[in-house]
Design an enzyme around this catalytic site. Structure first.
Site, PDB file in Angstrom:
ATOM      1  N   GLU A 163     -24.973  55.504  28.730  1.00 42.51           N
ATOM      2  CA  GLU A 163     -26.674  56.480  28.863  1.00 42.51           C
ATOM      3  C   GLU A 163     -26.638  56.170  29.801  1.00 42.51           C
ATOM      4  O   GLU A 163     -27.673  55.699  30.610  1.00 42.51           O
ATOM      5  CB  GLU A 163     -26.951  54.343  28.253  1.00 42.51           C
TER       6      GLU A 163
HETATM    7  C1  LIG Z   1     -17.620  54.852  23.936  1.00 39.74           C
HETATM    8  C2  LIG Z   1     -18.315  55.452  24.879  1.00 39.74           C
HETATM    9  C3  LIG Z   1     -19.972  56.116  23.701  1.00 39.74           C
HETATM   10  C4  LIG Z   1     -20.810  56.926  24.240  1.00 39.74           C
HETATM   11  N1  LIG Z   1     -21.974  57.952  23.289  1.00 39.74           N
HETATM   12  C5  LIG Z   1     -22.450  58.852  23.404  1.00 39.74           C
HETATM   13  C6  LIG Z   1     -23.327  59.078  22.153  1.00 39.74           C
HETATM   14  O1  LIG Z   1     -24.011  58.690  21.668  1.00 39.74           O
HETATM   15  N2  LIG Z   1     -23.769  60.256  22.761  1.00 39.74           N
HETATM   16  C7  LIG Z   1     -23.886  61.653  23.902  1.00 39.74           C
HETATM   17  O2  LIG Z   1     -24.586  62.249  23.838  1.00 39.74           O
HETATM   18  N3  LIG Z   1     -22.726  60.249  24.786  1.00 39.74           N
HETATM   19  C8  LIG Z   1     -21.999  59.394  25.268  1.00 39.74           C
HETATM   20  N4  LIG Z   1     -21.356  58.992  26.120  1.00 39.74           N
HETATM   21  C9  LIG Z   1     -20.916  60.251  27.345  1.00 39.74           C
HETATM   22  C10 LIG Z   1     -21.431  59.296  28.025  1.00 39.74           C
HETATM   23  O3  LIG Z   1     -23.285  58.457  28.585  1.00 39.74           O
HETATM   24  C11 LIG Z   1     -21.323  59.886  29.669  1.00 39.74           C
HETATM   25  O4  LIG Z   1     -19.420  59.393  29.184  1.00 39.74           O
HETATM   26  C12 LIG Z   1     -21.663  59.077  31.026  1.00 39.74           C
HETATM   27  O5  LIG Z   1     -22.736  59.776  30.705  1.00 39.74           O
HETATM   28  C13 LIG Z   1     -21.246  59.820  32.004  1.00 39.74           C
HETATM   29  O6  LIG Z   1     -20.684  61.081  31.537  1.00 39.74           O
HETATM   30  P1  LIG Z   1     -18.992  61.611  32.517  1.00 39.74           P
HETATM   31  O7  LIG Z   1     -18.007  60.758  31.183  1.00 39.74           O
HETATM   32  O8  LIG Z   1     -18.304  62.862  32.209  1.00 39.74           O
HETATM   33  O9  LIG Z   1     -18.789  60.740  33.527  1.00 39.74           O
HETATM   34  P2  LIG Z   1     -18.494  61.919  34.798  1.00 39.74           P
HETATM   35  O10 LIG Z   1     -19.857  62.739  35.067  1.00 39.74           O
HETATM   36  O11 LIG Z   1     -18.017  63.265  35.184  1.00 39.74           O
HETATM   37  O12 LIG Z   1     -19.124  61.088  35.526  1.00 39.74           O
HETATM   38  C14 LIG Z   1     -17.446  60.636  36.382  1.00 39.74           C
HETATM   39  C15 LIG Z   1     -18.329  59.894  37.993  1.00 39.74           C
HETATM   40  O13 LIG Z   1     -18.063  60.298  38.575  1.00 39.74           O
HETATM   41  C16 LIG Z   1     -19.913  59.829  38.938  1.00 39.74           C
HETATM   42  N5  LIG Z   1     -21.241  60.975  39.269  1.00 39.74           N
HETATM   43  C17 LIG Z   1     -20.982  61.556  38.113  1.00 39.74           C
HETATM   44  N6  LIG Z   1     -22.055  62.624  38.814  1.00 39.74           N
HETATM   45  C18 LIG Z   1     -22.975  62.086  39.779  1.00 39.74           C
HETATM   46  C19 LIG Z   1     -23.995  62.507  40.645  1.00 39.74           C
HETATM   47  N7  LIG Z   1     -24.378  64.093  40.338  1.00 39.74           N
HETATM   48  N8  LIG Z   1     -24.194  61.766  41.430  1.00 39.74           N
HETATM   49  C20 LIG Z   1     -23.206  60.516  41.601  1.00 39.74           C
HETATM   50  N9  LIG Z   1     -22.336  60.232  41.133  1.00 39.74           N
HETATM   51  C21 LIG Z   1     -22.056  60.890  39.860  1.00 39.74           C
HETATM   52  C22 LIG Z   1     -20.066  59.156  37.773  1.00 39.74           C
HETATM   53  O14 LIG Z   1     -21.032  58.353  38.341  1.00 39.74           O
HETATM   54  C23 LIG Z   1     -18.589  58.715  37.496  1.00 39.74           C
HETATM   55  O15 LIG Z   1     -18.698  57.231  37.704  1.00 39.74           O
HETATM   56  C24 LIG Z   1     -20.127  57.980  25.441  1.00 39.74           C
HETATM   57  C25 LIG Z   1     -19.643  58.389  26.489  1.00 39.74           C
HETATM   58  C26 LIG Z   1     -18.418  56.834  26.055  1.00 39.74           C
HETATM   59  C27 LIG Z   1     -17.051  56.254  26.587  1.00 39.74           C
END
Ligand SMILES: Cc1cc2nc3c(=O)[nH]c(=O)nc-3n(C[C@H](O)[C@H](O)[C@H](O)COP(=O)(O)OP(=O)(O)OC[C@H]3O[C@@H](n4cnc5c(N)ncnc54)[C@H](O)[C@@H]3O)c2cc1C
Length: 580
Positions: A432
């Protein structure tokens, strides 16, 4: 130790700290009286204690699994879900014209808290549906509303949200799923979504995916994203699920926790979808669902903090180890265990107040009599939402880990359930929108939108509590001083943020969010101590508020310093030197 819904605490927070009784004075929520609230709390507590809590451990031990293309949920989950649906809890805030209960978000927050405390993995399912219901109410055509909302409100069908793709996590604008018009008003959706919570399962009849995708002429980035509803089974006009749509869960993730919730990789291969909202207006429509879910996820943190605190208290009352100053000779008598338990209790109460107040503002944004009041509450709710989400989930994590520590070695052993709570809640700080992204939202959009007016208005509320406590008696003096000091730190840091460049704000965003949360927390607990004065629980309220004010709120001084250093210290090492 099984979960017991903290009904008296919830009522006190809602009525005496946040002042939610005002809701029943509005036309829209006239039925949301204290009597209705008590009845809802009692009913939901029975469900959560009696039906959901007993399946929580099974969810951990027997994760959802994909077998021959079918997702099988843990034992007991289907029956527990049916009980949630039959109780009407999925559609608690839904429009009564479409089968919802029409109750305020505040009431949904109570129920969601109890469901998440008793079984976080299962509670995520109705939470997603609630968000989808709100998004469809606001943005879908009448045809879609008539077809989907009664099923979603009844819980016969579930909702999911599909944003994330391998290359598009926090950067949603990078998504590449395509939506091509079929020429008959429907769209062919093609692409892969990852990490989709409850993307497939066997607990109800149909699954409705809200999918973000791009039309052929879409601009790059978030401006070119549209939203589609894509059901697992294509319904006929009467809402009977028909043939399978061209979509499937291709795999489930193996996770640190939350094992009972199936997290799916979803493949859409020219699946039939219907647009929700305007072309290229998908982010605005999805934001309705995400905002709802953000508070809901903050409440997940609260819920786990509550469950962990209950578990740790019960253990500490029984575990005998060494001699204690109070002669109890159970570990609850040791000062350091006291420190942990008081921290857990105080943080949980603070997070509850933040979440309940956020829900209250979101309700008043729809129900207040004047346009000006609705607007002010809307901005208040918008400002509190990232704090509720990030501080709520950070606290869930922190308190769950303190819970493990209170258990000693037994905390590391799975059978106590303390470790499950910590594992399950960990993801809430990530999904989220990561907490870092929410902190940036707070110092960016939420501060800039009104040049800090809402932040200052909340800080004035905090200071007013300090001022009200000061003359209340000597026992309130340290509390009053600490609240006023926290308000001062919040005010200075907000001024600094407003004058700073964006990357300097970003560098201090997380400490700033925590600073605001702690200042709010000490104010809410102070307000509670004042409200309880002269009553049976006056001493207990004062003790917890005093602890928070003198042992937790002073962190605001250090947080203010960290928040105002700017970006330069973080970039003092280049990436190569940092990672050497
Ligand atoms: C168990 C689980 C359930 C989920 N359920 C859903 C779902 O139902 N629907 C859905 O669509 N998604 C879902 N997600 C996805 C989730 O919303 C994403 O994992 C989350 O938004 C982070 O994206 P990412 O994993 O690609 O991390 P990344 O975006 O790659 O982030 C990696 C790190 O970089 C930081 N970062 C990235 N961009 C920036 C920025 N611009 N400025 C500062 N810091 C930054 C982040 O804070 C984090 O610390 C789920 C994830 C999990 C693990």
């Amino acid at each position: 130790m099984t979960y017991r819904a903290p009904l008296a605490e919830m009522e006190f927070c809602a009525a005496r700290i946040v002042g939610q009784d005002l809701l029943a004075e509005t036309e829209r929520f006239a039925e949301a009286t204290p009597e209705t609230r008590s009845a809802i709390l009692d009913e939901a507590a029975k469900l959560c204690e009696g039906v959901l809590a007993p399946v929580n451990r099974d969810g951990d031990l027997h994760p959802a699994r994909l077998e021959n293309g079918v997702v099988r949920c843990p034992p007991g989950f289907r029956e527990a879900y049916q009980a949630i649906a039959e109780g009407g809890w999925v559609g608690i805030t839904g429009d009564p014209d479409y089968g919802g209960m029409g109750l305020p978000q505040c009431f949904a927050t109570f129920v969601n808290e109890m469901m998440a405390s008793s079984c976080l993995a299962l509670s995520l399912n109705p939470l997603m549906s609630q968000g989808q219901i709100e998004a469809l109410e606001h943005h879908a055509s009448d045809e879609i509303k008539n077809l989907y909302l009664p099923k979603l409100n009844a819980g016969t069908w579930n909702g999911t949200m599909n944003l994330t793709e391998p290359q598009a996590g926090s950067d949603v604008g990078a998504l590449s799923t395509r939506a091509e018009p079929n020429g008959d008003g429907t769209y062919a959706i093609t692409g892969q979504k990852i990490f989709i919570s409850w993307g497939d399962h066997d607990v109800c009849e149909n699954i409705c995916h809200l999918v973000l995708a791009r039309l052929p002429d879409a601009a790059p980035g978030t401006k070119g994203i549209s939203l589609f509803i894509v059901p697992k089974y294509l319904p006929d006009a009467d809402g009977n699920p028909g043939p399978a749509n061209a979509l499937k869960a291709v795999s489930l993730e193996h996770k640190l926790g939350l094992h009972g919730s199936p997290t799916a990789v979803m493949e859409y291969d020219r699946a039939t979808g219907w647009m929700v909202g305007a072309p290229h207006g998908g982010m605005a429509a999805m934001f309705t669902m995400m905002n709802n879910a953000r508070l809901g996820v903050g409440v997940e943190g609260l819920a786990i903090a509550e469950a962990a605190t209950q578990k740790a208290m019960a253990f500490a009352l029984e575990r005998r180890q060494g001699r204690t100053p109070d002669s109890s000779d159970t570990i609850i008598g040791h000062a350091d265990v006291r420190r942990m338990l008081m921290t857990m209790k105080a943080l949980t109460q603070a997070v509850r107040a933040i979440c309940y107040d956020c829900a209250f503002s979101l309700d008043m944004a729809r129900a207040a009599a004047s346009e000006d009041d609705r607007e002010a509450h809307s901005r208040r709710g918008a400002y509190l939402t990232p704090i509720a989400k990030a501080f709520g989930t950070d606290t869930g994590h922190e308190v769950a880990h303190l819970g493990i520590q209170v258990h000693g070695g037994m905390g590391f052993i799975e059978e106590t359930g303390a470790a499950q709570l910590a594992r399950d809640v960990r993801v809430a700080a990530i999904y989220e929108g990561t907490n870092g992204i929410h902190a940036m939202d707070l110092v960016g959009r939420k501060l800039s939108v009104d040049n800090g007016a809402m932040a200052r208005s909340l800080i004035a509320e905090i200071a007013a509590t300090g001022a009200a406590l000061a003359p209340a008696g000597a026992e309130f003096a340290p509390l009053a001083q600490a609240i006023l000091a926290a308000a001062e730190q919040a005010a200075c840091t907000t001024d600094w943020m407003l004058a700073a460049q964006m990357n300097d704000r970003a560098a201090g965003a997380s400490p700033y969010l925590r600073l605001m949360a702690l200042a709010l927390g000490t104010h809410y607990l102070g307000r509670g101590a004042l409200a309880a004065r002269g009553g049976a629980e006056a001493a207990a309220r004062l003790a917890v508020a005093h602890f928070f004010a003198t042992q937790i709120a002073p962190q605001t001084t250090a947080l203010a310093q960290a928040a105002t250093q700017g970006a330069a210290p973080l970039y003092a090492l280049d990436a190569e030197a940092l990672s050497a």
